[in-house]
Motif scaffolding. Structure first.
Motif, short mmCIF file in Angstrom:
data_model
loop_
_atom_site.label_atom_id
_atom_site.label_comp_id
_atom_site.label_asym_id
_atom_site.label_seq_id
_atom_site.Cartn_x
_atom_site.Cartn_y
_atom_site.Cartn_z
N ASN A 83 -6.98 -3.58 -0.34
CA ASN A 83 -5.61 -3.96 -0.01
C ASN A 83 -5.59 -5.21 0.87
O ASN A 83 -4.76 -6.10 0.69
CB ASN A 83 -4.90 -2.79 0.67
N ARG A 84 -6.54 -5.29 1.78
CA ARG A 84 -6.61 -6.48 2.65
C ARG A 84 -6.96 -7.73 1.85
O ARG A 84 -6.66 -8.83 2.26
CB ARG A 84 -7.63 -6.25 3.76
N VAL B 270 -8.63 0.45 1.52
CA VAL B 270 -7.96 -0.39 2.53
C VAL B 270 -8.51 -1.81 2.47
O VAL B 270 -7.76 -2.79 2.52
CB VAL B 270 -8.11 0.22 3.94
N GLU B 271 -9.83 -1.92 2.30
CA GLU B 271 -10.44 -3.25 2.17
C GLU B 271 -9.88 -4.00 0.98
O GLU B 271 -9.61 -5.20 1.04
CB GLU B 271 -11.97 -3.14 2.03
N GLN C 150 -4.53 2.42 9.87
CA GLN C 150 -5.28 1.21 9.51
C GLN C 150 -4.46 0.20 8.73
O GLN C 150 -4.81 -0.97 8.66
CB GLN C 150 -6.48 1.59 8.62
N VAL C 151 -3.41 0.66 8.08
CA VAL C 151 -2.71 -0.22 7.15
C VAL C 151 -1.23 0.14 7.12
O VAL C 151 -0.85 1.26 7.43
CB VAL C 151 -3.37 -0.09 5.73
N GLN C 152 -0.43 -0.84 6.78
CA GLN C 152 1.00 -0.62 6.65
C GLN C 152 1.27 0.13 5.35
O GLN C 152 1.43 -0.48 4.30
CB GLN C 152 1.68 -2.01 6.59
N ALA C 153 1.23 1.46 5.43
CA ALA C 153 1.38 2.23 4.19
C ALA C 153 2.74 2.87 4.10
O ALA C 153 3.27 3.36 5.10
CB ALA C 153 0.28 3.29 4.11
N PHE D 60 0.87 -1.18 0.00
CA PHE D 60 0.00 0.00 0.00
C PHE D 60 0.90 1.22 0.00
O PHE D 60 1.65 1.44 0.93
CB PHE D 60 -0.89 -0.03 1.25
#
Lengths: 299, 225
Positions: free
Chosen positions: B183-184, B180-181, B205-208, B29
């Motif tokens: 990406n998951r 994000v969804e 929320q995410v490893q960006a 991401f």
């Protein structure tokens, strides 16, 4: 291009057709241009075919006939005619020789002197109609023999005026075919212009389609299908009207001379049916070329 | 997935980007940030082949894009979903058809995909607006429709150019949530944005990773964000 794709152009794909917005203006122009060109093509075709028939007829009919004209004092006329007929019947290559009756001669002169002419009051030469057989006769030899035995006879084998007539008919036919080629070229040019206009007007649509992964073939065929179908419909209408017009022309008749022979005869009526097919092919090729060159400019 | 190797891009006026090297690994991401005019959109265009680099090379799915013909480029676009800054719809077709456009142009069976399409439209919250024409949509609705269109072919990579450019904060968060969804679910995501708030929100929320363009170069931004 395989058969499947060609078929799919005409059956079409309702989804693909909706992708390009409907365009009333270029649609009507294409329809009109194709119709007008097909209409003209029908007449050019009728002209070519009629001129062809005329050239063939003049060439074959006139080639096998000749006229012998005998000018002599009234008291010798019958005797000279008799001698000439005898000579002609003896000549190899002459199928038939027949002296025209006074009524027939009066009929030939009627257009100039009007009906009711008494030929006896005029020094009219006697005409003999000579018909060749397949092998033909030796005109020079016949002339020499006639000169010796029937001094007042002149043999006219019609070449003098037949040749320019056949030439005229042949060049008329050529002009007809050239016209058809020009009509086809003009139609291609008009449809190219209309297709370019449609492609330019839809540049945004094409760009979006490219961005979502449409191949060139897909985009081009959406346009090609439209223009081909429009040109086909226009050409069918134009050809129908043109054929109706030809049908209304007066039929070939002796009174009207060669001018009334314009039209189609027998199987010749099948020829104009090719015009819509050719028109659609021209539109197909023109739009395809236009789409190809346009799409190359985009990423 | 996508690999830029020493890429440079210059137009008439001069160099816009030079010596850019970056690899978008599967499932990563990334944010791409930098001032307006720095070349964010250009960099995205280089990634999906809308522009050709003036130097260096771009590889997509292990093959060099330079060798692609027009049909291969079309195939590449089907594997990379792009959300454009200005969305770009076909204005004469309703939203549902615009979202389905990638399916149509790639010749998918629309009857079989109807259920997927309905679910996707519901996922982006446009079920009520499916029959509207694009010009009737609000900015946020357009962005969500563009996102749905970008992901309908289930691409491996999603590139989004200022997806929250014209929408309010709440809508930005909703769009971010959708990305994000994705990406998951294993998609590689690259978002160009100058909205630092959005980037901060995503980081929770995410490893960006954040890539920043400055002085024509691409740098990996530090922990200061």
């Amino acid at each position: 291009m395989n058969r499947g794709t060609i078929r799919s152009y005409f059956i079409g794909d309702a989804q693909a057709d909706r992708v390009v917005p409907p365009s009333g203006f270029t649609a009507r122009l294409t329809l009109f241009a194709a119709g007008a060109m097909a209409f003209l093509a029908v007449f050019a075709l009728a002209l070519s075919l009629a001129a062809g028939r005329l050239a063939d007829r003049w060439a074959s009919e006139l080639a096998r006939s000749a006229t012998l004209r005998i000018t002599a004092p009234a008291d010798q006329m019958a005797a000279q005619t008799e001698v000439a007929l005898t000579i002609l019947r003896q000549t190899p290559g002459v199928a038939r020789a027949r002296a025209l009756s006074p009524q027939e001669q009066a009929g030939l002169l009627a257009p100039w002197f009007g009906p009711g002419l008494d030929l006896a009051t005029l020094p009219v030469p006697q005409l003999i109609e000579v018909t060749e057989d397949e092998t033909g006769y030796d005109a020079a030899g016949l002339r020499l023999r006639l000169a010796a035995e029937v001094p007042g006879a002149v043999l006219d084998d019609h070449t003098r005026w037949r040749r320019p007539l056949v030439e005229a008919a042949t060049s008329l036919r050529r002009i007809g075919w050239i016209s058809i080629a020009l009509i086809g070229g003009t139609m291609a040019a008009m449809i190219s212009l209309a297709a370019h206009a449609a492609l330019a007007a839809n540049a945004q649509v094409i760009e979006v389609l490219r961005l979502v992964g449409a191949r060139d073939v897909y985009i081009a065929s959406a346009f090609v299908r439209r223009f081909t179908i429009r040109a086909l419909i226009g050409a069918v209408l134009g050809t129908g009207l043109g054929m109706g017009g030809v049908l209304l022309l007066p039929a070939a008749s002796d009174e009207g001379g060669f001018l009334t022979g314009l039209g189609f005869q027998g199987l010749g009526w099948l020829w104009p049916l090719l015009i819509p097919i050719l028109g659609a092919l021209v539109a197909f090729a023109a739009t395809w070329a236009a789409a190809r060159s346009r799409l190359k400019e985009l990423t | 997935m996508i690999e830029l190797d020493n890429v440079g891009y210059s137009y008439g006026g001069g160099a816009l980007l030079s010596n850019v090297s970056v690899t978008l690994a599967p499932g990563s991401f990334h944010f791409l940030t930098g001032p307006s005019g720095a070349g964010k959109t250009t960099l995205l265009k280089l990634c999906y082949g809308a522009l050709e680099p003036t130097s260096g090379r771009v590889k997509a799915f292990e093959s060099d894009m330079r060798g692609f013909d027009r049909d291969q480029m079309a195939m590449l676009r089907r594997r990379i979903g792009v959300v454009h800054q200005d969305c770009r719809f076909l204005d004469h077709l309703p939203v549902a058809d615009n979202i389905a456009l990638p399916l149509v142009v790639s010749g998918r069976d629309m009857l079989r995909e109807a259920e997927n399409l309905r679910e996707l439209i519901a996922w982006v919250g446009l079920s009520e607006r499916a029959d509207a024409l694009p010009p009737e949509l609000s900015g946020g609705e357009r962005q969500r429709a563009a996102l749905a269109r970008a992901v309908i072919l289930s691409p491996d990579v999603i590139l989004a150019d200022e997806p929250t450019g014209n929408v309010d904060w709440e809508m930005s968060m909703r769009l971010l949530q959708l990305l994000v969804e994705l990406n998951r679910m294993g998609k590689t995501v690259l978002i160009a944005s100058h909205d630092l708030g959005l980037i901060r929100a995503a980081k929770s929320q995410v490893q960006a990773r954040v890539l920043r363009i400055s002085n024509r170069r691409l740098q990996l931004a530090g922990a200061d964000l």
